[in-house]
Scaffold this motif. Structure first.
Motif, PDB file in Angstrom:
ATOM      1  N   GLY A 175      54.676  30.593  28.283  1.00 19.24           N
ATOM      2  CA  GLY A 175      53.795  31.627  27.761  1.00 19.24           C
ATOM      3  C   GLY A 175      54.231  33.035  28.079  1.00 19.24           C
ATOM      4  N   GLY A 176      55.333  33.175  28.789  1.00 15.52           N
ATOM      5  CA  GLY A 176      55.830  34.481  29.212  1.00 15.52           C
ATOM      6  C   GLY A 176      56.813  34.293  30.343  1.00 15.52           C
ATOM      7  N   GLY A 177      57.342  35.383  30.842  1.00 17.82           N
ATOM      8  CA  GLY A 177      58.372  35.297  31.866  1.00 17.82           C
ATOM      9  C   GLY A 177      57.985  35.930  33.179  1.00 17.82           C
ATOM     10  N   ALA A 178      58.719  36.971  33.565  1.00 13.66           N
ATOM     11  CA  ALA A 178      58.529  37.601  34.872  1.00 13.66           C
ATOM     12  C   ALA A 178      57.091  38.045  35.087  1.00 13.66           C
ATOM     13  N   MET A 179      56.478  38.560  34.063  1.00  9.62           N
ATOM     14  CA  MET A 179      55.118  39.079  34.205  1.00  9.62           C
ATOM     15  C   MET A 179      54.087  37.955  34.234  1.00  9.62           C
ATOM     16  N   MET A 180      54.248  36.963  33.378  1.00  8.92           N
ATOM     17  CA  MET A 180      53.268  35.883  33.269  1.00  8.92           C
ATOM     18  C   MET A 180      53.319  34.946  34.469  1.00  8.92           C
ATOM     19  N   ASN A 181      54.488  34.683  34.992  1.00  6.46           N
ATOM     20  CA  ASN A 181      54.624  33.679  36.046  1.00  6.46           C
ATOM     21  C   ASN A 181      54.762  34.274  37.436  1.00  6.46           C
ATOM     22  N   GLN A 182      55.793  35.050  37.671  1.00  4.49           N
ATOM     23  CA  GLN A 182      55.974  35.603  39.010  1.00  4.49           C
ATOM     24  C   GLN A 182      55.076  36.817  39.267  1.00  4.49           C
ATOM     25  N   GLY A 183      54.868  37.647  38.232  1.00 11.96           N
ATOM     26  CA  GLY A 183      54.163  38.910  38.439  1.00 11.96           C
ATOM     27  C   GLY A 183      52.660  38.855  38.289  1.00 11.96           C
ATOM     28  N   ILE A 184      52.120  37.732  37.833  1.00  7.68           N
ATOM     29  CA  ILE A 184      50.693  37.688  37.528  1.00  7.68           C
ATOM     30  C   ILE A 184      49.822  37.943  38.757  1.00  7.68           C
ATOM     31  N   HIS A 185      50.296  37.529  39.938  1.00  4.31           N
ATOM     32  CA  HIS A 185      49.516  37.778  41.160  1.00  4.31           C
ATOM     33  C   HIS A 185      49.406  39.281  41.434  1.00  4.31           C
ATOM     34  N   THR A 186      50.491  39.999  41.174  1.00  2.00           N
ATOM     35  CA  THR A 186      50.489  41.445  41.384  1.00  2.00           C
ATOM     36  C   THR A 186      49.614  42.131  40.347  1.00  2.00           C
ATOM     37  N   VAL A 187      49.711  41.687  39.098  1.00  2.00           N
ATOM     38  CA  VAL A 187      48.856  42.227  38.041  1.00  2.00           C
ATOM     39  C   VAL A 187      47.384  42.010  38.388  1.00  2.00           C
ATOM     40  N   ASP A 188      47.056  40.802  38.814  1.00  2.00           N
ATOM     41  CA  ASP A 188      45.670  40.494  39.160  1.00  2.00           C
ATOM     42  C   ASP A 188      45.191  41.353  40.323  1.00  2.00           C
ATOM     43  N   LEU A 189      46.022  41.486  41.344  1.00  2.00           N
ATOM     44  CA  LEU A 189      45.600  42.216  42.537  1.00  2.00           C
ATOM     45  C   LEU A 189      45.330  43.685  42.219  1.00  2.00           C
ATOM     46  N   LEU A 190      46.184  44.292  41.406  1.00  2.00           N
ATOM     47  CA  LEU A 190      45.982  45.703  41.059  1.00  2.00           C
ATOM     48  C   LEU A 190      44.668  45.889  40.303  1.00  2.00           C
ATOM     49  N   GLN A 191      44.408  45.069  39.293  1.00  2.00           N
ATOM     50  CA  GLN A 191      43.178  45.257  38.518  1.00  2.00           C
ATOM     51  C   GLN A 191      41.948  44.890  39.319  1.00  2.00           C
ATOM     52  N   TRP A 192      42.090  43.928  40.249  1.00  5.93           N
ATOM     53  CA  TRP A 192      40.952  43.537  41.086  1.00  5.93           C
ATOM     54  C   TRP A 192      40.559  44.659  42.039  1.00  5.93           C
ATOM     55  N   LEU A 193      41.549  45.345  42.580  1.00  2.00           N
ATOM     56  CA  LEU A 193      41.281  46.437  43.514  1.00  2.00           C
ATOM     57  C   LEU A 193      40.814  47.709  42.806  1.00  2.00           C
ATOM     58  N   ILE A 194      41.423  48.028  41.679  1.00  2.18           N
ATOM     59  CA  ILE A 194      41.190  49.322  41.038  1.00  2.18           C
ATOM     60  C   ILE A 194      40.100  49.259  39.976  1.00  2.18           C
ATOM     61  N   GLY A 195      39.994  48.134  39.291  1.00  2.00           N
ATOM     62  CA  GLY A 195      39.015  48.002  38.229  1.00  2.00           C
ATOM     63  C   GLY A 195      39.680  47.733  36.896  1.00  2.00           C
ATOM     64  N   PRO A 196      38.884  47.565  35.859  1.00  2.00           N
ATOM     65  CA  PRO A 196      39.420  47.163  34.556  1.00  2.00           C
ATOM     66  C   PRO A 196      40.406  48.177  33.976  1.00  2.00           C
ATOM     67  N   VAL A 197      41.372  47.647  33.222  1.00  2.00           N
ATOM     68  CA  VAL A 197      42.319  48.466  32.480  1.00  2.00           C
ATOM     69  C   VAL A 197      41.767  48.698  31.083  1.00  2.00           C
ATOM     70  N   LYS A 198      41.750  49.964  30.680  1.00  4.34           N
ATOM     71  CA  LYS A 198      41.186  50.349  29.381  1.00  4.34           C
ATOM     72  C   LYS A 198      42.216  50.220  28.258  1.00  4.34           C
ATOM     73  N   SER A 199      43.440  50.669  28.520  1.00  7.11           N
ATOM     74  CA  SER A 199      44.481  50.620  27.505  1.00  7.11           C
ATOM     75  C   SER A 199      45.838  50.639  28.181  1.00  7.11           C
ATOM     76  N   LEU A 200      46.886  50.325  27.403  1.00  9.76           N
ATOM     77  CA  LEU A 200      48.232  50.297  27.980  1.00  9.76           C
ATOM     78  C   LEU A 200      49.296  50.445  26.899  1.00  9.76           C
ATOM     79  N   TYR A 201      50.448  50.924  27.357  1.00  9.12           N
ATOM     80  CA  TYR A 201      51.687  50.834  26.612  1.00  9.12           C
ATOM     81  C   TYR A 201      52.595  49.896  27.396  1.00  9.12           C
ATOM     82  N   GLY A 202      53.325  49.026  26.727  1.00  9.96           N
ATOM     83  CA  GLY A 202      54.176  48.090  27.450  1.00  9.96           C
ATOM     84  C   GLY A 202      55.518  47.876  26.792  1.00  9.96           C
ATOM     85  N   LYS A 203      56.468  47.443  27.612  1.00 11.45           N
ATOM     86  CA  LYS A 203      57.787  47.046  27.129  1.00 11.45           C
ATOM     87  C   LYS A 203      58.248  45.862  27.957  1.00 11.45           C
TER      88      LYS A 203
END
Length: 333
Positions: A175-203
């Motif tokens: 379903g994805g690579g570095a972000m979906m598998n290895q990075g998802i814990h970091t993604v979750d932790l940032l949004q859990w601490l800071i709050g919801p993300v409203k919008s984004l640009y990604g590459k």
């Protein structure tokens, strides 16, 4: 009276020993079965722990001696296996990501609610005492208005790693690579601490690895609280720098490296930190979540990380992929 909770683990791959050890060390828990489509693997693990073995989850879910099923299979299987387990009145602990399609999250939650069983998803970094301390500090507005909140996960996975299993590095199964598998814990932790993300640009792109999915991804985030931030995630970092979070606000700054607080200053002064219990995200995070899940069953309450928590990080990750393909800003729900 405290009930003894009986567990089965489906998928006896790399993460399964962490789940099994967490079950074996938990209070009021018993491992009663394992399941894997590779018969040799199922036989070996069942013999090691002296438990029942199954070669297909369809047979396992019919076992009346199983209360909870821990799903440790490839990511694309989580959706159907969770619903199957729930429909057979089994509580479910599902590894990250709990699904690879956003539209699958709510049916998983609904199936568990309909059958009056609990659904938990694994985010062990939330369990670190240091992170819990920072969470409370931010809830108490210790930094004031936040300005820049970013996270980095820079680790290493070789081409051999992806070649070692046919499902790794594929959209269909991973379903994805570095972000979906290895990075998802970091993604979750940032949004859990800071709050919801409203919008984004990604590459996101596969730059060094010969895989379908990305080995490197970046996102520019706008949080609902007005702060901005970035995510930088790769599996090509030979220094294996792991995880780093940086949080800046009008009153001070916080830096978390892996699960330790590297810097915490407010109004120009370092904050005196308490003595934290020793914690390693693996295996301690899983142990805490498994023990809490047992307690939640006996106390008739939701687990500390419930199914709905799996949606937020997935929105950010899939939003990054969508933005990368469209080259446009993505607004999250």
């Amino acid at each position: 009276m405290t009930k003894r909770v009986r567990f089965a683990v489906v998928g006896c791959g790399a993460i399964s020993p962490v789940h099994i050890n967490g079950i074996l060390e938990a209070e009021h828990a018993e491992l009663v079965a394992v399941c894997d489509i590779d018969k040799k693997v199922a036989d070996r693990v069942a013999e090691k722990y002296d438990v029942k073995k199954y070669y297909h989850i369809d047979d396992l879910v019919k076992d009346d001696e199983v209360d909870v099923i821990n799903i440790c299979t490839p990511s694309s299987l989580h959706y159907e296996q969770t619903i199957l387990a729930a429909n057979n009145k089994k509580h479910v602990i599902v590894e990250k990501p709990m699904a690879i399609h956003l539209e699958h999250i709510q049916p998983m939650i609904d199936a568990c609610n309909k059958n009056n069983v609990l659904l938990g998803t694994i985010f062990p970094r939330r369990m670190a005492p240091q992170v819990q301390y920072i969470k409370k500090a931010l809830e108490n507005n210790v930094l004031g208005k936040l300005s820049l909140c970013s996270a980095y996960a820079k680790i290493y996975r070789s081409q051999d790693y992806y070649d070692s299993a046919g499902w790794r590095g594929t959209w269909e199964y991973d379903g994805g690579g570095a972000m979906m598998n290895q990075g998802i814990h970091t993604v979750d932790l940032l949004q859990w601490l800071i709050g919801p993300v409203k919008s984004l640009y990604g590459k996101a792109d596969a730059i060094l690895r010969n895989i379908e999915v990305e080995d490197t991804a970046i996102s520019l985030l706008e949080f609902e609280n007005g702060a901005l931030g970035t995510l930088e995630i790769t599996t090509t970092a030979t220094i294996n720098a792991m995880q780093r979070l940086e949080i800046y606000g009008e009153k001070g700054s916080i830096i978390i490296i892996d699960d330790d607080i590297s810097k915490f200053e407010v109004d120009g002064e370092d904050v005196k930190l308490p003595d934290f219990d020793e914690f390693k995200v693996i295996p301690d995070g899983h142990k805490v979540q498994i023990q809490d899940f047992i307690n939640a069953i006996n106390e008739n309450r939701a687990p500390i990380v419930e199914g709905a928590d799996g949606k937020h990080s997935l929105e950010i990750i899939l939003g990054t992929y969508k933005s990368s393909k469209s080259e446009e800003k993505v607004h999250l729900s």
